[in-house]
Every structure is written in structure tokens, then in C-alpha cells.
Design an enzyme around this catalytic site. Sequence first.
Site, mmCIF file in Angstrom:
data_model
loop_
_atom_site.group_PDB
_atom_site.id
_atom_site.type_symbol
_atom_site.label_atom_id
_atom_site.label_comp_id
_atom_site.label_asym_id
_atom_site.label_seq_id
_atom_site.Cartn_x
_atom_site.Cartn_y
_atom_site.Cartn_z
ATOM 1 N N ARG A 50 -25.564 -16.141 20.447
ATOM 2 C CA ARG A 50 -26.038 -16.023 21.824
ATOM 3 C C ARG A 50 -25.070 -16.799 22.713
ATOM 4 O O ARG A 50 -24.158 -17.453 22.230
ATOM 5 C CB ARG A 50 -27.491 -16.494 21.999
ATOM 6 N N GLN A 96 -33.272 -23.567 23.236
ATOM 7 C CA GLN A 96 -31.847 -23.698 22.929
ATOM 8 C C GLN A 96 -31.302 -25.082 23.243
ATOM 9 O O GLN A 96 -30.341 -25.524 22.626
ATOM 10 C CB GLN A 96 -31.030 -22.646 23.680
ATOM 11 N N ASN A 104 -28.745 -17.193 35.011
ATOM 12 C CA ASN A 104 -28.680 -18.039 33.817
ATOM 13 C C ASN A 104 -30.068 -18.124 33.189
ATOM 14 O O ASN A 104 -31.033 -17.528 33.681
ATOM 15 C CB ASN A 104 -28.138 -19.422 34.184
ATOM 16 N N ASP A 153 -24.815 -16.398 32.585
ATOM 17 C CA ASP A 153 -24.621 -15.141 31.870
ATOM 18 C C ASP A 153 -24.056 -14.051 32.764
ATOM 19 O O ASP A 153 -23.490 -13.087 32.270
ATOM 20 C CB ASP A 153 -25.945 -14.680 31.263
#
EC number: 5.3.1.23
Length: 364
Positions: free
Chosen positions: A53, A203, A254, A244
Site C-alpha cells: 500500500r 497503518q 490522503n 495519494d
Amino acid sequence: MKVGERHYHTIWLNEDGRSVDIIDQRWLPHEFRVVTLKTVADVADAIRDMWVRGAPLIGVTAAYGVAIAMAKDPSDAHLDAVWEELNETRPTAINLRWALNAMREYLRPLPEAERADAAYKRAAEIAEEDVELNRAIGANGLDVIREIASKKKPGEPVRILTHCNAGWLATVDYGTATAPIYMAVEEGIPVHVYVDETRPRNQGAYLTAWEMNGHGVPHTLIVDNAGGHLMQHGDIDMVIVGTDRTTANGDVCNKIGTYLKALAARDNDVPFYVALPSPTIDWTVQDGVKEIPIEERTADEVSFVQGRAADGSIASVRISPEGSPAANPAFDVTPARLITGLITERGIATPSPEGLKALFPERS
């Protein structure tokens, strides 16, 4: 970066010259596992199910997916089919489409007999380019940390809040948001990183904290809702996150929760920086809120959490009542007006069309 005594990239080509290995991030921080991707289906699963990812790493993985496909069938029809299959895996991260376009545009003019070897060569170039971009981002972001450190008392750390994982696990190496942090530590600048857990996939807790531990960076894990409190009380000197997808006018898409951090930072006069390589900029999009598709992921990611049980096993447990529905938008958009600067490989841009085009005049 180092894991134990060995230096790892997050993805690398095997000795057979065809399959690739990745760090399977689903098991971190409890277990370090490497898995081999041999087919396009393996690559699609790895991206969709988040074995890998982070926007840059997704792009590199997709590039190798195209190479794997060309080794099996180098036809135009297969090239287009693989482009479609991989492009559908994660709709928000623009690096995915960028890498797929780069591979297709490079391969299309070549004879079919040359495409397999050429595809692996181009994928390796994209991977190495990512490392160099992140190294340059780190150097530019380091200037910001140096400036803040220069106003501190000797030995007083620069206190940095980060959200999600924009570390080396999200790229091939170095990371985007973490690259300046690692370089500051290597330069001897005291830092302390506040790591948002980043629900629902955690994360920050699983990956960023693991990275900080491995690199010896002083850090504190905090719940997602604590960031504003810390800013209110003067405990944060700067925020740095990844992205992203970034629009041509400087909006940033994001991990979900980034927008709230930016609002808190603005209210408390804390500088809010976004670190990104230029392939993350979508020059075709002007309004991030209206135009960027937001990935909706499974409700189970909200209703269940994974961790290590008392017996040492990795277990997933339900944390919500049976029958309670859950919404799971994976990203949000932070408007350009809330961002202090965009840290790119070419320098730090003001978050505006003019600011970005000043660094990337070829886009004017």
C-alpha cells in the site's frame, strides 16, 4: 531501509528475472513476511487487499505486474486487458494509473518479441526513480526541520505529527513524509514523532511505529483524536503527511482523517506540510473534493481489528455490535488553503496552480 541487519526495498525482482518479492504488510508489526508475486492475479490481489500500500509502491507494483503479463502474452490486447485489470484495484491513488500509462506508452511501439525484457527494464527504472525522488523529497523537507530546529534550545526536539504511513513501506525506500525525518536523525537533529494510529487499518500503529522503532527514531503512538489536543497545548511544531493524489490547484487526497488534522493545525498555527513525488500530482483535476473518487472499503475493516493474542497468535476480533453497519471511506481531501507547503523532489511549492507550475513549468 534496514530490517535487522539487512537492507530491504519493499519490492524487488527475483533471481529468476520474472517473479517479484514484496514485504507482505498485512502481518506487520507482529511478523515480517516476504511473499512472491508470480502472476497478474497475484499482483492485483496484493494491491487490492493491501499486501502492499502507499501510492508510490502501488504504482511500482503495478509496473511489475505489467512486466509479468508481458512475459506470458506480449500482445496489444493483453497489454490493454492488464491495464484495465490493475487500474481497477485501487481507484484513488493516481500513481497506479501513472505507472500503468508509463508502461503501456513505453511498450506499445515495441515489437511483441521485445516487450517482456523491455517491460522488466522499465519497471526497474520506475522503482529506482521512486527511490531517487524520495531522497530528493527528504533533502527538501530536511530544510524545514532544520529551520524549526534552529529556533529551539540545544537538545530540544522538533516535534512532528504524522498521519497514516507515508514511510519507506509506502514507497520503494525512504518514504515521502518520513524521508526528511530519517535524514534529520542521520544529521543529528533531535526529533520526536507523534504517530497517529490511523483507524481503521491502523497503518500508523502497525507500520509507521514499526518503522520508527527500526530506525531508532524517538516517537509516541497516539489515538487519532489526540492530535488537535496536542496542537492546542503547543506540543506539535509541524505536521507532515503524504498523499495519494494531489490536484493541479494543490488540494491533497490522503488517508481518512488528514483533513481534520489540517483543520486543527490551521486553528493552532501549526505548519502543515505534504510530501509527494511528482507522479502523485493529477494535473487533470482542479477540485479535489468534487473530482477525486474516494475508495469505499469493506465494513469489516471498521468492525474488526487485528492484533497479537495472549497466546502469540495473530487474531482478528470484532469491536462493534453484530448488525451495526459501518461506513469506510478510505480517503478525504484537504483543501489547498489549509496546506503550508507541498514538499516535492524539485522543492517546496505553495499549494496553488501557480506554485506547482513554478516548480513544474513543463505543465504550464
